[in-house]
Structures are given as C-alpha cells and as structure tokens.
Design a protein around this motif. Structure first.
Motif, PDB file in Angstrom:
ATOM      1  N   MET A 126      22.914   1.017 -10.962  1.00  0.00           N
ATOM      2  CA  MET A 126      22.077   1.586  -9.918  1.00  0.00           C
ATOM      3  C   MET A 126      20.860   0.688  -9.707  1.00  0.00           C
ATOM      4  N   PRO A 127      20.559   0.366  -8.460  1.00  0.00           N
ATOM      5  CA  PRO A 127      19.392  -0.498  -8.200  1.00  0.00           C
ATOM      6  C   PRO A 127      18.069   0.256  -8.340  1.00  0.00           C
ATOM      7  N   PHE A 128      17.038  -0.505  -8.553  1.00  0.00           N
ATOM      8  CA  PHE A 128      15.680   0.011  -8.627  1.00  0.00           C
ATOM      9  C   PHE A 128      14.855  -0.696  -7.560  1.00  0.00           C
ATOM     10  N   TYR A 129      13.882  -0.007  -7.025  1.00  0.00           N
ATOM     11  CA  TYR A 129      13.063  -0.542  -5.944  1.00  0.00           C
ATOM     12  C   TYR A 129      11.588  -0.515  -6.307  1.00  0.00           C
ATOM     13  N   VAL A 130      10.905  -1.562  -5.904  1.00  0.00           N
ATOM     14  CA  VAL A 130       9.446  -1.571  -5.923  1.00  0.00           C
ATOM     15  C   VAL A 130       9.051  -1.456  -4.459  1.00  0.00           C
ATOM     16  N   TYR A 131       8.121  -0.569  -4.164  1.00  0.00           N
ATOM     17  CA  TYR A 131       7.791  -0.316  -2.766  1.00  0.00           C
ATOM     18  C   TYR A 131       6.286  -0.309  -2.553  1.00  0.00           C
ATOM     19  N   VAL A 132       5.933  -0.542  -1.287  1.00  0.00           N
ATOM     20  CA  VAL A 132       4.543  -0.445  -0.861  1.00  0.00           C
ATOM     21  C   VAL A 132       4.545   0.463   0.363  1.00  0.00           C
ATOM     22  N   ILE A 133       3.722   1.502   0.289  1.00  0.00           N
ATOM     23  CA  ILE A 133       3.564   2.380   1.438  1.00  0.00           C
ATOM     24  C   ILE A 133       2.122   2.277   1.932  1.00  0.00           C
ATOM     25  N   LEU A 144      -3.109   1.225   0.786  1.00  0.00           N
ATOM     26  CA  LEU A 144      -1.797   0.851   0.275  1.00  0.00           C
ATOM     27  C   LEU A 144      -1.558   1.495  -1.085  1.00  0.00           C
ATOM     28  N   TYR A 145      -0.314   1.899  -1.317  1.00  0.00           N
ATOM     29  CA  TYR A 145       0.090   2.453  -2.604  1.00  0.00           C
ATOM     30  C   TYR A 145       1.342   1.709  -3.034  1.00  0.00           C
ATOM     31  N   LYS A 146       1.395   1.299  -4.304  1.00  0.00           N
ATOM     32  CA  LYS A 146       2.542   0.571  -4.833  1.00  0.00           C
ATOM     33  C   LYS A 146       3.206   1.407  -5.909  1.00  0.00           C
ATOM     34  N   GLY A 147       4.540   1.421  -5.921  1.00  0.00           N
ATOM     35  CA  GLY A 147       5.267   2.182  -6.918  1.00  0.00           C
ATOM     36  C   GLY A 147       6.675   1.653  -7.090  1.00  0.00           C
ATOM     37  N   GLN A 148       7.437   2.295  -7.971  1.00  0.00           N
ATOM     38  CA  GLN A 148       8.838   1.922  -8.163  1.00  0.00           C
ATOM     39  C   GLN A 148       9.676   3.182  -8.310  1.00  0.00           C
ATOM     40  N   VAL A 200       9.420  -2.595 -12.916  1.00  0.00           N
ATOM     41  CA  VAL A 200       8.111  -2.261 -13.492  1.00  0.00           C
ATOM     42  C   VAL A 200       7.228  -3.499 -13.556  1.00  0.00           C
ATOM     43  N   LEU A 201       7.799  -4.633 -13.941  1.00  0.00           N
ATOM     44  CA  LEU A 201       7.020  -5.877 -13.994  1.00  0.00           C
ATOM     45  C   LEU A 201       6.525  -6.281 -12.606  1.00  0.00           C
ATOM     46  N   ARG A 202       7.391  -6.133 -11.609  1.00  0.00           N
ATOM     47  CA  ARG A 202       6.991  -6.504 -10.243  1.00  0.00           C
ATOM     48  C   ARG A 202       5.910  -5.552  -9.717  1.00  0.00           C
ATOM     49  N   GLU A 203       6.038  -4.264 -10.038  1.00  0.00           N
ATOM     50  CA  GLU A 203       5.016  -3.295  -9.640  1.00  0.00           C
ATOM     51  C   GLU A 203       3.668  -3.676 -10.261  1.00  0.00           C
ATOM     52  N   LYS A 204       3.672  -4.033 -11.526  1.00  0.00           N
ATOM     53  CA  LYS A 204       2.431  -4.455 -12.190  1.00  0.00           C
ATOM     54  C   LYS A 204       1.845  -5.673 -11.505  1.00  0.00           C
ATOM     55  N   TYR A 205       2.709  -6.612 -11.090  1.00  0.00           N
ATOM     56  CA  TYR A 205       2.225  -7.791 -10.369  1.00  0.00           C
ATOM     57  C   TYR A 205       1.555  -7.369  -9.062  1.00  0.00           C
ATOM     58  N   PHE A 206       2.193  -6.485  -8.307  1.00  0.00           N
ATOM     59  CA  PHE A 206       1.622  -6.042  -7.030  1.00  0.00           C
ATOM     60  C   PHE A 206       0.258  -5.391  -7.216  1.00  0.00           C
ATOM     61  N   LYS A 207       0.021  -4.791  -8.373  1.00  0.00           N
ATOM     62  CA  LYS A 207      -1.256  -4.135  -8.637  1.00  0.00           C
ATOM     63  C   LYS A 207      -2.312  -5.092  -9.178  1.00  0.00           C
ATOM     64  N   SER A 208      -1.927  -6.355  -9.419  1.00  0.00           N
ATOM     65  CA  SER A 208      -2.878  -7.365  -9.896  1.00  0.00           C
ATOM     66  C   SER A 208      -3.570  -8.021  -8.704  1.00  0.00           C
ATOM     67  N   GLY A 209      -4.602  -8.776  -8.970  1.00  0.00           N
ATOM     68  CA  GLY A 209      -5.323  -9.462  -7.899  1.00  0.00           C
ATOM     69  C   GLY A 209      -4.437 -10.417  -7.116  1.00  0.00           C
TER      70      GLY A 209
END
Length: 82
Positions: A1-8, A16-20, A60-69
C-alpha cells in the motif's frame, strides 16, 4: 500500500499544513470536516501538493523535510511555479 506526503492550503488565509497518510482523499475530507484540531480554525482546505512513497518510513522522513527550513523553501518554489 502506498503512503503519501501532502501539503494542503487554507482557502481562508493561505496557511500551509504538511502531513502524511495512506488515504489522501479520506485525510483531506477529515481536515475539511474539522476533525483535526490544528487545521480546524483555517477551514476550508485544498490539496496543493503530494508525493507518493512505498513505505511509511520514507513518507515520515519527507514530511519532516517539508517542515524544515529548506523544505519550506522547496515548497515555496514548487508551489509558486504551479
């Protein structure tokens, strides 16, 4: 099953809100139904960006990246181009 990182993005103020998640449509519906305390004040939301991953760990790693500077700068550039 795929997992998604998203920005709304809030249509109210552009926040902006980032999640997975495993289910992108369901998660967006939950945000717009006010089921998330941190996004409820900024209703309604629209999906503006997402990426697909094979594992939750990658997402989860990509979500953490999106939340970084540097991740926020990346998103600003990508979103301004679309």
């Amino acid at each position: 099953m795929p997992f998604y990182v998203y920005v709304i993005k809030s249509r109210l103020n552009g926040h902006l809100y980032k999640g997975q998640t495993e289910n992108l449509e369901k998660r967006l519906s939950e945000h717009n139904a006010g089921r998330n305390r941190s996004t409820r004040p900024f209703l309604p939301w629209e999906l503006v960006y997402f990426e697909k991953f094979e594992t939750r760990e990658e997402a989860v790693l990509r979500e953490k990246y999106f939340k970084s500077g540097s991740g926020r700068e990346f998103l600003k550039k990508v979103l301004s181009e679309s």
